[in-house]
Motif scaffolding. Structure first.
Motif, PDB file in Angstrom:
ATOM      1  N   SER A  65      31.298  17.591  37.064  1.00 51.81           N
ATOM      2  CA  SER A  65      31.631  15.962  37.566  1.00 51.81           C
ATOM      3  C   SER A  65      33.298  15.894  37.351  1.00 51.81           C
ATOM      4  CB  SER A  65      30.793  15.081  36.444  1.00 51.81           C
ATOM      5  OG  SER A  65      31.190  15.572  35.273  1.00 51.81           O
ATOM      6  N   GLU A  66      33.859  16.953  37.037  1.00 56.67           N
ATOM      7  CA  GLU A  66      35.234  16.823  37.172  1.00 56.67           C
ATOM      8  C   GLU A  66      35.873  17.174  38.367  1.00 56.67           C
ATOM      9  OE1 GLU A  66      36.638  16.330  34.197  1.00 56.67           O
ATOM     10  OE2 GLU A  66      35.068  16.432  32.955  1.00 56.67           O
ATOM     11  N   SER A  67      37.220  16.739  38.505  1.00 62.06           N
ATOM     12  CA  SER A  67      37.807  16.768  39.791  1.00 62.06           C
ATOM     13  C   SER A  67      38.909  18.056  39.728  1.00 62.06           C
ATOM     14  CB  SER A  67      38.498  15.614  40.395  1.00 62.06           C
ATOM     15  OG  SER A  67      39.464  15.198  39.425  1.00 62.06           O
ATOM     16  N   ASP A  68      39.416  18.205  38.532  1.00 56.16           N
ATOM     17  CA  ASP A  68      40.498  19.184  38.272  1.00 56.16           C
ATOM     18  C   ASP A  68      39.741  20.398  37.469  1.00 56.16           C
ATOM     19  OD1 ASP A  68      43.067  16.526  37.956  1.00 56.16           O
ATOM     20  OD2 ASP A  68      42.451  17.790  39.626  1.00 56.16           O
ATOM     21  N   TYR A  69      39.998  21.374  38.061  1.00 56.41           N
ATOM     22  CA  TYR A  69      39.435  22.825  37.544  1.00 56.41           C
ATOM     23  C   TYR A  69      39.855  24.084  38.255  1.00 56.41           C
ATOM     24  CZ  TYR A  69      35.903  21.700  41.127  1.00 56.41           C
ATOM     25  OH  TYR A  69      35.454  21.395  42.305  1.00 56.41           O
ATOM     26  N   TYR A  70      39.394  25.121  37.671  1.00 57.61           N
ATOM     27  CA  TYR A  70      39.803  26.336  38.185  1.00 57.61           C
ATOM     28  C   TYR A  70      38.634  27.495  38.481  1.00 57.61           C
ATOM     29  CZ  TYR A  70      44.681  24.936  36.748  1.00 57.61           C
ATOM     30  OH  TYR A  70      45.859  24.452  36.673  1.00 57.61           O
ATOM     31  N   LEU A  71      38.535  27.982  39.451  1.00 54.96           N
ATOM     32  CA  LEU A  71      37.728  28.948  39.780  1.00 54.96           C
ATOM     33  C   LEU A  71      38.043  30.294  39.876  1.00 54.96           C
ATOM     34  CD1 LEU A  71      35.806  26.467  42.442  1.00 54.96           C
ATOM     35  CD2 LEU A  71      34.949  27.137  40.284  1.00 54.96           C
ATOM     36  N   PHE A  72      37.253  31.188  39.625  1.00 55.71           N
ATOM     37  CA  PHE A  72      37.619  32.627  39.519  1.00 55.71           C
ATOM     38  C   PHE A  72      36.447  33.472  39.977  1.00 55.71           C
ATOM     39  CE2 PHE A  72      41.028  31.929  36.433  1.00 55.71           C
ATOM     40  CZ  PHE A  72      40.813  30.608  36.071  1.00 55.71           C
ATOM     41  N   TRP A  73      37.022  34.681  40.452  1.00 55.57           N
ATOM     42  CA  TRP A  73      36.139  35.868  40.739  1.00 55.57           C
ATOM     43  C   TRP A  73      36.542  36.816  40.125  1.00 55.57           C
ATOM     44  CZ3 TRP A  73      31.520  36.362  42.638  1.00 55.57           C
ATOM     45  CH2 TRP A  73      30.937  35.241  43.543  1.00 55.57           C
ATOM     46  N   TYR A  74      35.834  37.382  39.011  1.00 49.81           N
ATOM     47  CA  TYR A  74      36.048  38.828  38.398  1.00 49.81           C
ATOM     48  C   TYR A  74      35.097  39.828  38.689  1.00 49.81           C
ATOM     49  CZ  TYR A  74      38.992  36.432  34.597  1.00 49.81           C
ATOM     50  OH  TYR A  74      40.217  35.976  34.058  1.00 49.81           O
ATOM     51  N   LYS A  75      35.852  41.039  38.887  1.00 51.94           N
ATOM     52  CA  LYS A  75      35.163  42.126  38.980  1.00 51.94           C
ATOM     53  C   LYS A  75      34.879  43.060  37.815  1.00 51.94           C
ATOM     54  CE  LYS A  75      36.282  46.446  41.380  1.00 51.94           C
ATOM     55  NZ  LYS A  75      37.217  47.082  42.302  1.00 51.94           N
ATOM     56  N   GLN A  76      33.698  43.645  37.630  1.00 55.91           N
ATOM     57  CA  GLN A  76      33.361  44.544  36.427  1.00 55.91           C
ATOM     58  C   GLN A  76      33.036  45.859  36.990  1.00 55.91           C
ATOM     59  OE1 GLN A  76      30.374  43.476  33.819  1.00 55.91           O
ATOM     60  NE2 GLN A  76      31.487  43.871  31.954  1.00 55.91           N
ATOM     61  N   PRO A  77      34.018  46.966  37.064  1.00 57.68           N
ATOM     62  CA  PRO A  77      33.338  48.117  37.498  1.00 57.68           C
ATOM     63  C   PRO A  77      32.467  48.709  36.618  1.00 57.68           C
ATOM     64  CG  PRO A  77      35.859  47.834  37.492  1.00 57.68           C
ATOM     65  CD  PRO A  77      35.326  46.706  36.778  1.00 57.68           C
ATOM     66  N   PRO A  78      31.960  50.008  36.791  1.00 59.82           N
ATOM     67  CA  PRO A  78      31.130  50.718  36.006  1.00 59.82           C
ATOM     68  C   PRO A  78      31.845  51.014  34.440  1.00 59.82           C
ATOM     69  CG  PRO A  78      30.896  51.571  38.178  1.00 59.82           C
ATOM     70  CD  PRO A  78      31.909  50.674  38.349  1.00 59.82           C
ATOM     71  N   SER A  79      33.273  51.079  34.823  1.00 58.63           N
ATOM     72  CA  SER A  79      33.769  51.483  33.364  1.00 58.63           C
ATOM     73  C   SER A  79      33.812  50.258  32.264  1.00 58.63           C
ATOM     74  CB  SER A  79      35.198  52.011  33.802  1.00 58.63           C
ATOM     75  OG  SER A  79      35.940  50.484  34.243  1.00 58.63           O
ATOM     76  N   ARG A  80      33.355  49.373  33.005  1.00 59.77           N
ATOM     77  CA  ARG A  80      33.055  48.049  32.266  1.00 59.77           C
ATOM     78  C   ARG A  80      34.263  46.836  32.023  1.00 59.77           C
ATOM     79  NH1 ARG A  80      27.623  47.776  32.548  1.00 59.77           N
ATOM     80  NH2 ARG A  80      27.831  45.774  31.213  1.00 59.77           N
ATOM     81  N   GLN A  81      35.301  47.307  31.951  1.00 58.32           N
ATOM     82  CA  GLN A  81      36.505  46.220  32.002  1.00 58.32           C
ATOM     83  C   GLN A  81      36.783  45.312  33.029  1.00 58.32           C
ATOM     84  OE1 GLN A  81      40.220  48.014  30.836  1.00 58.32           O
ATOM     85  NE2 GLN A  81      40.739  46.319  29.607  1.00 58.32           N
ATOM     86  N   MET A  82      36.468  44.102  32.921  1.00 56.88           N
ATOM     87  CA  MET A  82      36.496  42.987  33.663  1.00 56.88           C
ATOM     88  C   MET A  82      37.821  42.665  34.197  1.00 56.88           C
ATOM     89  SD  MET A  82      33.860  40.672  34.176  1.00 56.88           S
ATOM     90  CE  MET A  82      33.243  40.057  32.334  1.00 56.88           C
ATOM     91  N   ILE A  83      38.323  42.619  35.586  1.00 57.88           N
ATOM     92  CA  ILE A  83      39.561  42.373  35.826  1.00 57.88           C
ATOM     93  C   ILE A  83      39.337  41.070  36.904  1.00 57.88           C
ATOM     94  CG2 ILE A  83      40.458  44.473  35.514  1.00 57.88           C
ATOM     95  CD1 ILE A  83      39.889  45.307  38.645  1.00 57.88           C
TER      96      ILE A  83
END
Lengths: 115, 113
Positions: free
Chosen positions: B28-46
């Motif tokens: 219901s908010e108007s100000d926010y941020y959206l992200f896409w993160y990638k988690q390769p098989p090595s598991r570290q999310m970027i």
């Protein structure tokens, strides 16, 4: 490069044991997080810390506690491990200042199996 | 409470082709941020890409771009010229405040040679 280091990649613990998961970041970030990752559920926030000795509960804090005595270190504690805490645990950090668009940097994760 | 939904548990794409991963969110908010993160098989999310809700222009980062539809609360990720290294788990995330970052359940992307 920002580095978030989780001390243990793989752990096997017995039911009832006290478990410590350690996380260190090297970028002087104010914010640190512990998430739990389960298939089909994504990441769920366990605890958040925005400063030394400051913490806030996330969505699933039951059965967990945290400690942040130094800015760079954030520990997750399972007081009495149970089998339903078998999961992947991810530590993360970000700079603060009230800007919610800051990138969150993640560690490689700790696989915990409770038997 | 804000929720993030990724309706595609798995997707596959042929190398060099284009694929779009879907994400919807509830707020219901108007100000926010959206992200896409990638988690390769090595598991570290970027972090792959970030979008500020107040910006109408869709964010792009090289082969990655988003289609941000604020009214529809939709935030899809388009990967062009897919490469084998793009194979990973992709998470959509919403953030309103420092301590409130919500993740979707993830989409596993397979890239076929």
């Amino acid at each position: 490069d920002v580095k978030v280091t989780q001390s243990s990649r793989y752990l096997v613990k017995r039911t009832g044991e006290k478990v410590f998961l350690e996380c260190v970041q090297d970028m002087d970030h104010e914010n640190m997080f512990w998430y739990r990752q389960d298939p089909g559920l994504g990441l769920r926030l366990i605890y958040f810390s925005y400063d030394v000795k400051m913490k806030e509960k996330g969505d699933i804090p039951e059965g967990y506690s945290v400690s942040r005595e130094k800015k760079e270190r954030f520990s997750l504690i399972l007081e009495s491990a149970s089998t339903n805490q078998t999961s992947m645990y991810l530590c993360a950090s970000s700079s603060g200042g009230g800007y919610s668009g800051n990138t969150i940097y993640f560690g490689e994760g700790s696989w915990l199996t409770v038997v | 409470a804000q929720t993030v939904t990724q309706s595609q548990p798995e997707m596959s794409v042929q190398e060099a082709e284009t694929v779009t991963l879907s994400c919807t969110y509830d707020t219901s908010e108007s100000d926010y941020y959206l992200f896409w993160y990638k988690q390769p098989p090595s598991r570290q999310m970027i972090l792959v890409i970030r979008q500020e809700a107040y910006k109408q222009q869709n964010a792009t980062e090289n082969r990655f771009s988003v289609n941000f539809q604020k009214a529809a609360k939709s935030f899809s990720l388009k990967i062009s010229d897919s490469q084998l290294g793009d194979a990973a788990m992709y998470f959509c995330a919403y953030r309103r405040t420092n301590n409130d970052m919500r993740f979707g359940a993830g989409t596993r992307l397979t890239v076929k040679p």
